[in-house]
Design an enzyme around this catalytic site. Structure first.
Site, PDB file in Angstrom:
ATOM      1  N   PRO A 195       0.826  -1.215   0.000  1.00 51.59           N
ATOM      2  CA  PRO A 195       0.000   0.000   0.000  1.00 51.59           C
ATOM      3  C   PRO A 195       0.861   1.267   0.000  1.00 51.59           C
ATOM      4  CG  PRO A 195      -0.162  -1.170   2.113  1.00 51.59           C
ATOM      5  CD  PRO A 195       0.648  -2.032   1.207  1.00 51.59           C
ATOM      6  N   GLU A 253       2.248  -8.047   8.755  1.00 50.30           N
ATOM      7  CA  GLU A 253       2.575  -6.611   8.777  1.00 50.30           C
ATOM      8  C   GLU A 253       3.348  -6.200   7.528  1.00 50.30           C
ATOM      9  OE1 GLU A 253       1.583  -4.103  10.677  1.00 50.30           O
ATOM     10  OE2 GLU A 253       0.305  -5.628  11.568  1.00 50.30           O
ATOM     11  N   ARG A 266      -3.175  -8.472 -20.442  1.00 47.57           N
ATOM     12  CA  ARG A 266      -4.082  -7.916 -21.461  1.00 47.57           C
ATOM     13  C   ARG A 266      -3.345  -7.070 -22.496  1.00 47.57           C
ATOM     14  NH1 ARG A 266      -9.342  -7.759 -20.837  1.00 47.57           N
ATOM     15  NH2 ARG A 266      -9.588  -5.791 -21.950  1.00 47.57           N
TER      16      ARG A 266
HETATM   17  N1  SAM Z   1       1.593  -2.878   7.439  1.00 45.43           N
HETATM   18  C1  SAM Z   1       1.471  -2.590   6.046  1.00 45.43           C
HETATM   19  C2  SAM Z   1       1.176  -1.126   5.842  1.00 45.43           C
HETATM   20  O1  SAM Z   1       0.386  -0.559   6.595  1.00 45.43           O
HETATM   21  O2  SAM Z   1       1.714  -0.526   4.886  1.00 45.43           O
HETATM   22  C3  SAM Z   1       0.306  -3.383   5.433  1.00 45.43           C
HETATM   23  C4  SAM Z   1       0.566  -4.831   5.321  1.00 45.43           C
HETATM   24  S1  SAM Z   1      -0.713  -5.708   4.502  1.00 45.43           S
HETATM   25  C5  SAM Z   1      -1.745  -6.205   5.802  1.00 45.43           C
HETATM   26  C6  SAM Z   1       0.054  -7.186   3.995  1.00 45.43           C
HETATM   27  C7  SAM Z   1       0.511  -7.234   2.549  1.00 45.43           C
HETATM   28  O3  SAM Z   1      -0.598  -7.080   1.699  1.00 45.43           O
HETATM   29  C8  SAM Z   1       1.480  -6.188   2.112  1.00 45.43           C
HETATM   30  O4  SAM Z   1       2.808  -6.510   2.457  1.00 45.43           O
HETATM   31  C9  SAM Z   1       1.283  -6.175   0.610  1.00 45.43           C
HETATM   32  O5  SAM Z   1       1.985  -7.229  -0.003  1.00 45.43           O
HETATM   33  C10 SAM Z   1      -0.209  -6.468   0.484  1.00 45.43           C
HETATM   34  N2  SAM Z   1      -1.046  -5.275   0.293  1.00 45.43           N
HETATM   35  C11 SAM Z   1      -1.963  -4.792   1.133  1.00 45.43           C
HETATM   36  N3  SAM Z   1      -2.592  -3.709   0.644  1.00 45.43           N
HETATM   37  C12 SAM Z   1      -2.046  -3.479  -0.575  1.00 45.43           C
HETATM   38  C13 SAM Z   1      -2.269  -2.505  -1.573  1.00 45.43           C
HETATM   39  N4  SAM Z   1      -3.157  -1.519  -1.435  1.00 45.43           N
HETATM   40  N5  SAM Z   1      -1.544  -2.575  -2.714  1.00 45.43           N
HETATM   41  C14 SAM Z   1      -0.628  -3.562  -2.884  1.00 45.43           C
HETATM   42  N6  SAM Z   1      -0.366  -4.511  -1.949  1.00 45.43           N
HETATM   43  C15 SAM Z   1      -1.063  -4.486  -0.809  1.00 45.43           C
END
Ligand code: SAM
Length: 248
Positions: free
Chosen positions: A89, A116, A154
């Protein structure tokens, strides 16, 4: 194009490859996708991939060793990738331009985070791109990996049967797509615009260009700043803006 996904849930990735356009692309050999189970690159009896965070705090962090080993395996078995993507994110927001750029590469790896997230040293030493699929937090990188794979695939010639339809999709020409209708021509009192039934191809093309412009102005005016518009489209845009102002 080779596409490798490193994940603790390989079946989640494989399930999307069983149906639809991606399944066809895999079958025909246009894309070659392998999901690697991160646990296969652990060395302990319990196949542990995560650990507590240094400094304390909630949640677990994906350990660096299995990920480094997984990437070494990918390099040995499948060759050196041109991009190693970490879905996150915190990454740059994924766009049509990224999908196009990545579709020109021959080998891409995505390392899916969980919990995390991933030990920062993976990002520092291995990642070429950190990509977000939107301003919200998902539980893992698998859905983002599939979003990226689908959008990239695509753009590869031969994946979507009719390449013209890809060229007309939203964003491809800088604008949103025009509205689509199919039979019946009238449904529950709602009629398809007459022009689409007229058989007049030039008029239909004009209507579609104008509707694409109208939609973009209404829903995503930011796209108009970088869209390449010809004189006719600019004149329409002025008209649409005037009409919009007069109804306010
Ligand atoms: N603690 C992190 C933060 O707040 O930035 C979030 C971790 S998330 C629960 C776990 C994983 O989900 C991340 O390491 C990533 O690989 C993926 N992920 C979650 N949201 C995402 C998003 N909006 N875009 C891309 N990957 C995402």
């Amino acid at each position: 194009m080779k596409f490798d996904v490193v994940t603790i849930f390989p079946r989640m990735v494989e399930s999307l490859l069983e149906e639809g356009i991606l399944a066809r692309a895999v079958k025909s050999g246009v894309i070659d996708v392998v999901a690697h189970d991160l646990r296969d690159f652990t060395t302990d009896r319990h196949r542990v991939v995560d650990d507590v965070a240094f400094g304390g705090g909630p949640g677990m962090v994906l350990k660096p060793e299995p990920i480094f080993r997984a990437l070494e395996h990918v390099r040995e078995a499948r060759g050196t990738p041109e991009a190693v993507i970490l879905p996150s994110p915190q990454g740059r927001r994924f766009s049509h331009a990224d999908a196009r750029r990545l579709s020109e590469l021959s080998h891409v790896v995505v390392v899916c985070g969980r919990y995390e997230g991933i030990d920062e040293r993976v990002r520092d030493a291995l990642a070429t791109d950190e990509i977000s699929v939107g301003d919200y937090v998902l539980s893992g990188g698998e859905l983002p990996a599939l979003v990226i794979l689908d959008a990239v695939a695509r753009q590869i010639p031969g994946v979507v049967g009719d390449q013209d339809s890809v060229a007309q999709d939203s964003f491809a020409g800088g604008l949103l797509d025009y509205p689509h209708y199919t039979r019946p021509a009238e449904f529950r009192g709602m009629r398809v615009p007459d022009v689409l039934l007229s058989g007049h191809h030039a008029e239909i093309a004009r209507w579609r260009r104008r509707e694409a412009l109208r939609r973009t102005l209404e829903r995503r005016p930011d796209l108009l700043e970088s869209a390449a518009l010809d004189a006719e489209a600019r004149a329409w845009l002025d008209e649409l803006r005037k009409a919009e102002r007069s109804t306010r």
